[in-house]
Design a protein around this motif. Structure first.
Motif, PDB file in Angstrom:
ATOM      1  N   PRO C 107       0.732  -1.110   0.123  1.00 32.63           N
ATOM      2  CA  PRO C 107      -0.160  -0.074   0.051  1.00 32.63           C
ATOM      3  C   PRO C 107       0.834   1.108   0.118  1.00 32.63           C
ATOM      4  CG  PRO C 107      -0.786  -1.495   2.050  1.00 32.63           C
ATOM      5  CD  PRO C 107       0.780  -1.880   1.196  1.00 32.63           C
ATOM      6  N   ALA C 108       0.522   2.368  -0.894  1.00 32.24           N
ATOM      7  CA  ALA C 108       1.342   3.374  -1.028  1.00 32.24           C
ATOM      8  C   ALA C 108       1.708   4.114   0.136  1.00 32.24           C
ATOM      9  CB  ALA C 108       0.659   4.350  -2.022  1.00 32.24           C
ATOM     10  N   PHE C 111       4.276   2.174   2.437  1.00 32.54           N
ATOM     11  CA  PHE C 111       5.673   1.984   1.652  1.00 32.54           C
ATOM     12  C   PHE C 111       6.253   2.989   1.099  1.00 32.54           C
ATOM     13  CE2 PHE C 111       3.972  -2.398   2.451  1.00 32.54           C
ATOM     14  CZ  PHE C 111       5.269  -3.270   2.624  1.00 32.54           C
ATOM     15  N   LYS C 112       5.613   4.220   1.376  1.00 38.32           N
ATOM     16  CA  LYS C 112       6.307   5.682   0.734  1.00 38.32           C
ATOM     17  C   LYS C 112       7.760   5.496   1.231  1.00 38.32           C
ATOM     18  CE  LYS C 112       3.434   8.655  -0.738  1.00 38.32           C
ATOM     19  NZ  LYS C 112       2.376   9.700  -0.754  1.00 38.32           N
TER      20      LYS C 112
END
Lengths: 115, 115, 115, 115
Positions: C107-108, C111-112
């Protein structure tokens, strides 16, 4: 040289001398060596890629392809030993310990003749 | 086990016993083993793929990633030895002969400190 | 040819014609093609193995190494397309569906900037 | 999505969006991506390593192994596209130019049915 007499340490020294004479240990970090190892493994595969498994086994009895495969296998082993040298890894112990894990993961009675 | 004492033949027997107990030599043709070797080499790379070379060397001093790398290196060596077993290859001799070729291809005075 | 206009099907036909003209589809089983793909990926790595990540990015601006990398990337893509051709795989759909899985796995917001 | 309609540029944007949303382009240098590509290619091989070529082709008609292979092929393609994105490579052109070289290296009349 003979596999019956040659110790792992002798091979380690053999590879280390080659690397030191060329001052190549500066390139031999873990990341680079893992790439070099994978590349040599691919060169071994390259000999076999378009042939059936039966043809590949026959190729191991033909002088040219057999020698080519032996040379590529040697390159794989040389980089594996160089990786162990650079990172102070006890090879015999690493194999022994991994085999203990493999024996647990693949019990002989359960995996006989299949995967 | 110790690299100073352990011979190549001992490791060969060690791997061969594991394979024989599972009757896996039927899968260990040259083509399949070359693939297995390349796959294990890729698993070693997988540990290092997103990190800088400096970070990778640090990872070799951290217990978890170090142990993971040692295990993957062991797998590479186990399949390299299995390939030698199946195809009756003298490992010490293969490395020795390849090093002779490497010394000719990369003379120390010409390749010192660079590629 | 232009990435803005060229469809996947056009590239598929392009590769298929090359294979048919040489009657090579007999060698293009799934196992062999997976090996060929891995070997080409290793040849791409071979360009970068001894250099730092910064040097590698610079190499992508130098004519010779850039062209070498483009050629190896093309070989990887050609074999990936050949694999899709031989096994009747919808490439756009395969990528689309895998991205759906990847978005769930990574998921963005979580895990950014890291892995 | 359909290979007949989908352009390379659409796939490139698709992959780029995924990377940007996670701020992963910092990890996507040429060296790292070449490793990621080789690792995914090895995962595709992993499906086929112990089976005969005939068995592997059958596996491509079995739902589970077919889907696994499609997913791994997609990963290979995603990283190949990411490599092209990061290094501003025209994919269609790269394949077109490489095919020109391949046609010269392997003339159809000389290589029909063999390597």
């Amino acid at each position: 040289m003979d596999d019956k007499e040659t110790t792992i340490l002798e091979l380690k020294k053999f590879v280390e001398d080659f690397v030191q004479e060329r001052e190549w240990s500066q390139f031999h970090n873990a990341k680079n060596l893992s790439m070099a190892l994978a590349i040599e493994a691919a060169e071994l595969m390259d000999i076999f890629k378009w042939n059936t498994t039966a043809e590949c086994d026959t190729m191991m009895f033909e002088e040219n392809s057999r020698q080519e495969a032996i040379d590529e296998l040697a390159d794989v082993l040389i980089y594996a030993i160089a990786f162990a040298n650079r990172n102070d890894i006890n090879i015999s112990n690493a194999i022994d310990q991994k085999m203990v894990k493999n024996r647990k993961k693949y019990p002989a009675d359960k995996f006989k003749g299949h995967f």
